[in-house]
Scaffold this motif. Structure first.
Motif, short mmCIF file in Angstrom:
data_model
loop_
_atom_site.label_atom_id
_atom_site.label_comp_id
_atom_site.label_asym_id
_atom_site.label_seq_id
_atom_site.Cartn_x
_atom_site.Cartn_y
_atom_site.Cartn_z
N ARG A 91 81.32 -9.63 72.23
CA ARG A 91 81.01 -9.41 73.63
C ARG A 91 81.95 -8.33 74.19
O ARG A 91 83.17 -8.48 74.14
CB ARG A 91 81.16 -10.70 74.44
N GLN A 92 81.37 -7.27 74.73
CA GLN A 92 82.13 -6.15 75.29
C GLN A 92 81.90 -6.02 76.79
O GLN A 92 81.85 -4.92 77.34
CB GLN A 92 81.76 -4.85 74.58
N VAL A 93 81.78 -7.15 77.46
CA VAL A 93 81.50 -7.13 78.90
C VAL A 93 82.64 -6.51 79.69
O VAL A 93 82.41 -5.94 80.77
CB VAL A 93 81.19 -8.55 79.41
N GLY A 152 86.65 7.35 86.03
CA GLY A 152 88.02 7.37 86.50
C GLY A 152 88.98 7.00 85.40
O GLY A 152 88.58 6.51 84.34
N TYR A 153 90.27 7.22 85.63
CA TYR A 153 91.28 6.93 84.62
C TYR A 153 91.86 5.53 84.83
O TYR A 153 92.05 4.79 83.89
CB TYR A 153 92.39 7.98 84.69
N PHE A 154 92.12 5.18 86.09
CA PHE A 154 92.62 3.83 86.37
C PHE A 154 91.52 2.82 86.14
O PHE A 154 90.38 3.01 86.55
CB PHE A 154 93.10 3.72 87.82
N GLN A 155 91.86 1.72 85.48
CA GLN A 155 90.90 0.65 85.24
C GLN A 155 91.48 -0.67 85.73
O GLN A 155 92.66 -0.95 85.54
CB GLN A 155 90.54 0.55 83.76
N SER A 156 90.64 -1.47 86.34
CA SER A 156 91.08 -2.73 86.95
C SER A 156 91.16 -3.84 85.91
O SER A 156 90.17 -4.18 85.27
CB SER A 156 90.10 -3.13 88.06
N HIS A 157 92.34 -4.44 85.77
CA HIS A 157 92.50 -5.61 84.91
C HIS A 157 91.75 -6.80 85.52
O HIS A 157 91.19 -7.63 84.79
CB HIS A 157 93.98 -5.94 84.74
N PHE A 158 91.75 -6.87 86.82
CA PHE A 158 91.10 -7.96 87.53
C PHE A 158 89.59 -7.95 87.28
O PHE A 158 88.99 -8.98 86.95
CB PHE A 158 91.39 -7.83 89.03
N THR A 159 88.97 -6.78 87.39
CA THR A 159 87.53 -6.66 87.15
C THR A 159 87.18 -7.03 85.71
O THR A 159 86.19 -7.73 85.46
CB THR A 159 87.07 -5.22 87.44
N ARG A 160 88.00 -6.59 84.77
CA ARG A 160 87.76 -6.93 83.36
C ARG A 160 87.89 -8.43 83.12
O ARG A 160 87.11 -9.03 82.39
CB ARG A 160 88.72 -6.14 82.47
N ALA A 161 88.90 -9.04 83.75
CA ALA A 161 89.11 -10.48 83.58
C ALA A 161 87.92 -11.27 84.12
O ALA A 161 87.44 -12.22 83.47
CB ALA A 161 90.40 -10.91 84.28
N LEU A 162 87.44 -10.91 85.30
CA LEU A 162 86.30 -11.61 85.89
C LEU A 162 85.03 -11.42 85.05
O LEU A 162 84.22 -12.35 84.92
CB LEU A 162 86.05 -11.14 87.31
N ALA A 163 84.86 -10.23 84.49
CA ALA A 163 83.68 -9.96 83.66
C ALA A 163 83.67 -10.89 82.44
O ALA A 163 82.62 -11.45 82.07
CB ALA A 163 83.66 -8.50 83.22
N ILE A 164 84.83 -11.06 81.82
CA ILE A 164 84.93 -11.95 80.66
C ILE A 164 84.73 -13.41 81.08
O ILE A 164 83.99 -14.17 80.45
CB ILE A 164 86.28 -11.78 79.95
N TYR A 165 85.40 -13.80 82.17
CA TYR A 165 85.30 -15.18 82.65
C TYR A 165 83.85 -15.55 82.92
O TYR A 165 83.35 -16.60 82.46
CB TYR A 165 86.15 -15.36 83.91
N TYR A 205 82.40 -16.36 68.81
CA TYR A 205 82.34 -15.17 69.66
C TYR A 205 83.69 -14.45 69.61
O TYR A 205 84.73 -15.09 69.44
CB TYR A 205 82.08 -15.55 71.12
N VAL A 206 83.66 -13.14 69.77
CA VAL A 206 84.90 -12.37 69.97
C VAL A 206 84.74 -11.56 71.24
O VAL A 206 83.76 -10.81 71.39
CB VAL A 206 85.21 -11.44 68.78
N TYR A 207 85.68 -11.74 72.16
CA TYR A 207 85.68 -10.99 73.42
C TYR A 207 86.80 -9.94 73.38
O TYR A 207 87.95 -10.27 73.09
CB TYR A 207 85.92 -11.92 74.61
N SER A 208 86.45 -8.71 73.68
CA SER A 208 87.45 -7.65 73.82
C SER A 208 87.82 -7.50 75.29
O SER A 208 86.95 -7.45 76.16
CB SER A 208 86.91 -6.32 73.30
N ASP A 251 88.02 0.29 71.60
CA ASP A 251 87.60 -0.57 70.50
C ASP A 251 87.05 0.29 69.36
O ASP A 251 86.46 1.35 69.60
CB ASP A 251 86.51 -1.55 70.96
N ASP A 252 87.24 -0.18 68.14
CA ASP A 252 86.77 0.53 66.95
C ASP A 252 85.38 -0.01 66.59
O ASP A 252 85.23 -1.19 66.24
CB ASP A 252 87.75 0.30 65.80
N GLN A 253 84.37 0.85 66.66
CA GLN A 253 83.00 0.42 66.42
C GLN A 253 82.82 -0.12 65.00
O GLN A 253 82.04 -1.05 64.77
CB GLN A 253 82.03 1.58 66.67
N LYS A 254 83.56 0.44 64.04
CA LYS A 254 83.45 -0.05 62.66
C LYS A 254 83.93 -1.49 62.55
O LYS A 254 83.35 -2.30 61.81
CB LYS A 254 84.25 0.85 61.72
#
Length: 583
Positions: free
Chosen positions: A357-359, A368-381, A329-332, A341-344
């Motif tokens: 996996r692009q969860v 919005g412009y600001f993105q939560s690192h915490f939300t992204r981390a939990l999505a991957i976890y 698996y590769v998680y971004s 991410d580059d679709q190619k």
């Protein structure tokens, strides 16, 4: 002189008569565009500026607001000698109070800030008001940044007109950060967005040395004060910003080690504690037919790490024995603050049989412009637990999402893959691997990776033809020396002094610095070591596949070497040579 005097007196006369706001703005624009008119006529200048101040006061007093462009008056008032106007101080107090209390619409709050700044300028508080104005911009709501593109572009135009120095900016940001914990959570989370979106990307401020020497330390103190579990968003946000500021200038393993000690150790203790206090699904070894391996990446783009990783996966996934035993698996982490991410690249991985996996991206708030690192981390976890990942390989370092995942124990076995930083040492690392061979204090399992020709020689004939055209800039007997990559790696006295000596002893050579950042700092060192500028060329960000054919001899950077760029260069032909220098 007489004509200038008459012209300015005529403008002064116009300002003394009733004017529509459009006509008044036209006069101001004329004066802003011809500030040289005031040379030798300072008394007349101050009379004009006094009249402009009175006019603006009257407009606002009667309900006509001046627009944001009037911040450019700073250029005219910076040298003015006017008496203070008490009524303006009252206006400033009211506008600043309204600005502090206003919480309904960011654009309207933006207007209050600009009006306050304009009145501070008009009443003589020029330097202090500029630093205050610059500092306040880091606290606008991060989610609203994308809605304010026009305003931020106008601000950058203003910075250009006043020749904003980084010294002034660093003082402004440092002072504003002192009230970090006094503002709302939304404003705290906007700090990263506005610093990187507005200031990092202005002019030559990207990678400026004062980010690290003046602002990093202030951020570090705030980071250390984020000790409560509800500070998880702020902790990760500051972690990312410090990583961006510090590591873009870091050159040595000693610098990497210091960042690890000051930031990573603190961060992962906090992340581990947070994970233990919250009901995260615990990673367990599953009993599936295949062992599941997950490669964790900051983003999926065709950079040097991707080429190494893809080349290795290409070999492994062509072996039946490996495919029968393992699933990859590769998680971004979807760090869109750096790039999408580059679709190619994703399609290339999927064709190999990799599950991408692009969860993290799916968890983003794309409005919005600001993105939560915490939300992204939990999505991957959470997804890793759902997919029953057995082994996680962190193929990046010093980003909060990766550090959180390892500290929270996202997989039964966790491996760190170094692409050059051998000082990264956080909670949760069970094993270290690397395709680089260099001395370090930790035990690494070494392996070699042969980069695929598709990365080294894409469109070979086309790139050779382009290189041939570039080489026409110099005579055929010239030997082209150079390096390719981030210029931070060459921005040190030892490397530049060595280049100076080589050029001096070999008059038929030139040097091409291929990369971006640090140009002014390097130019200062070139002057210091008497390097002739007609033999040292800044080529900017280049196509490495083209310049690999332009350069004859690659002078490897030190103390931090160039990494994968060297291998890519050598693949361009048997007539290519790399010289590794030592201080």
């Amino acid at each position: 002189m007489e004509n200038k005097n008459e012209y300015l007196l005529a403008l002064l006369d116009k300002l003394g008569s009733p004017l529509a706001i459009e006509d008044f703005r036209a006069i101001v624009d004329v004066l802003l565009g011809k500030s040289e008119l005031f040379l030798g006529l300072e008394d007349l200048r101050d009379k004009l500026l006094f009249s402009i101040r009175e006019k603006i006061y009257d407009y606002v007093k009667t309900g006509t607001l001046v627009d944001n462009s009037f911040i450019n008056l700073w250029q005219l008032y910076k040298n003015a000698n006017l008496p203070k106007k008490e009524e303006l101080d009252n206006f400033i107090y009211l506008f600043e109070k309204q600005y502090r209390l206003y919480c309904y619409d960011e654009k309207e709050k933006f207007i209050f800030l600009h009006l306050t700044f304009i009145f501070k300028i008009l009443n003589g508080d020029v330097d202090n008001s500029l630093r205050w104005f610059l500092g306040e911009h880091i606290y606008f709501h991060g989610q609203k940044y994308h809605e304010m593109d026009n305003q931020t572009q106008a601000l950058k135009d203003f910075f250009s007109k006043i020749s904003l120095s980084f010294d002034t900016l660093s003082e402004a940001i440092s002072a504003a950060l002192q009230r970090y914990f006094e503002v709302s959570k939304e404003e705290r989370l906007g700090v990263v967005t506005w610093i990187l979106g507005l200031y990092w990307n202005y002019g030559d401020f990207e990678n400026h040395p004062l980010w690290k020497s003046k602002i990093y330390g202030v951020l570090l103190k705030l980071f250390e004060k984020c000790t409560l579990e509800e500070h998880i968003e702020e902790k990760m946000s500051l972690h990312f910003l410090m990583s961006h500021i510090y590591l873009n200038r870091a050159q040595t393993q000693e610098e990497f080690a210091l960042f690890n000690e000051e930031v990573e150790q603190n961060a992962t203790v906090f992340y581990e504690k947070w994970a233990l206090q919250h009901p995260l699904t615990q990673a367990k070894k599953h009993s599936g037919a295949k062992h599941k391996i997950a490669l964790l990446k900051d983003r999926i783009v065709e950079n040097s790490p991707f080429k190494v990783e893809f080349s290795l996966l290409h070999v492994l996934l062509s072996e039946k024995e490996f495919v029968d035993k393992y699933e990859v698996y590769v998680y971004s982490m979807a760090l869109i603050e750096k790039s999408l991410d580059d679709q190619k690249c994703i399609e290339k991985l999927e064709k190999l049989g990799v599950v991408v996996r692009q969860v993290a991206f799916e968890s983003l708030n794309l409005y919005g412009y600001f993105q939560s690192h915490f939300t992204r981390a939990l999505a991957i976890y959470d997804d890793m637990q759902k997919e029953s990942i057995d082994t996680a390989i962190l193929a990046t370092n010093n980003f909060p999402i990766g550090s959180f995942l390892f500290a929270a124990r996202c997989a039964p076995k966790q491996i760190f893959w170094s692409h050059g930083n051998f000082a990264y040492d956080i909670k949760g690392i069970d094993k270290r691997i690397s395709h680089f061979h260099r001395e370090n204090p930790y035990t690494y399992e070494r392996f070699d990776v042969s980069i695929l020709d598709e990365f080294h020689k894409p469109e070979e004939e086309k790139h050779k033809a382009m290189a041939k055209e570039i080489r026409k800039r110099w005579s055929e007997d010239i030997v082209v020396l150079g390096s390719i990559g981030r210029l931070v790696k060459m921005d040190n006295d030892e490397y530049i002094s060595t280049i100076a000596q080589i050029l001096k002893e070999n008059p038929n050579t030139i040097y091409l610095a291929c990369g971006s950042g640090h140009e002014e700092s390097i130019k200062q060192k070139l002057v210091k070591y008497d390097v002739p500028m007609d033999r040292f060329f800044f080529e900017g960000f280049v196509n490495a596949h083209v310049y690999g054919y332009v350069i004859d001899v690659y002078l490897n950077t030190f103390p931090e070497p160039s990494g994968e760029a060297v291998g890519e260069f050598l693949k361009k032909g048997e007539d290519k040579f790399v010289v590794s220098l030592e201080a």
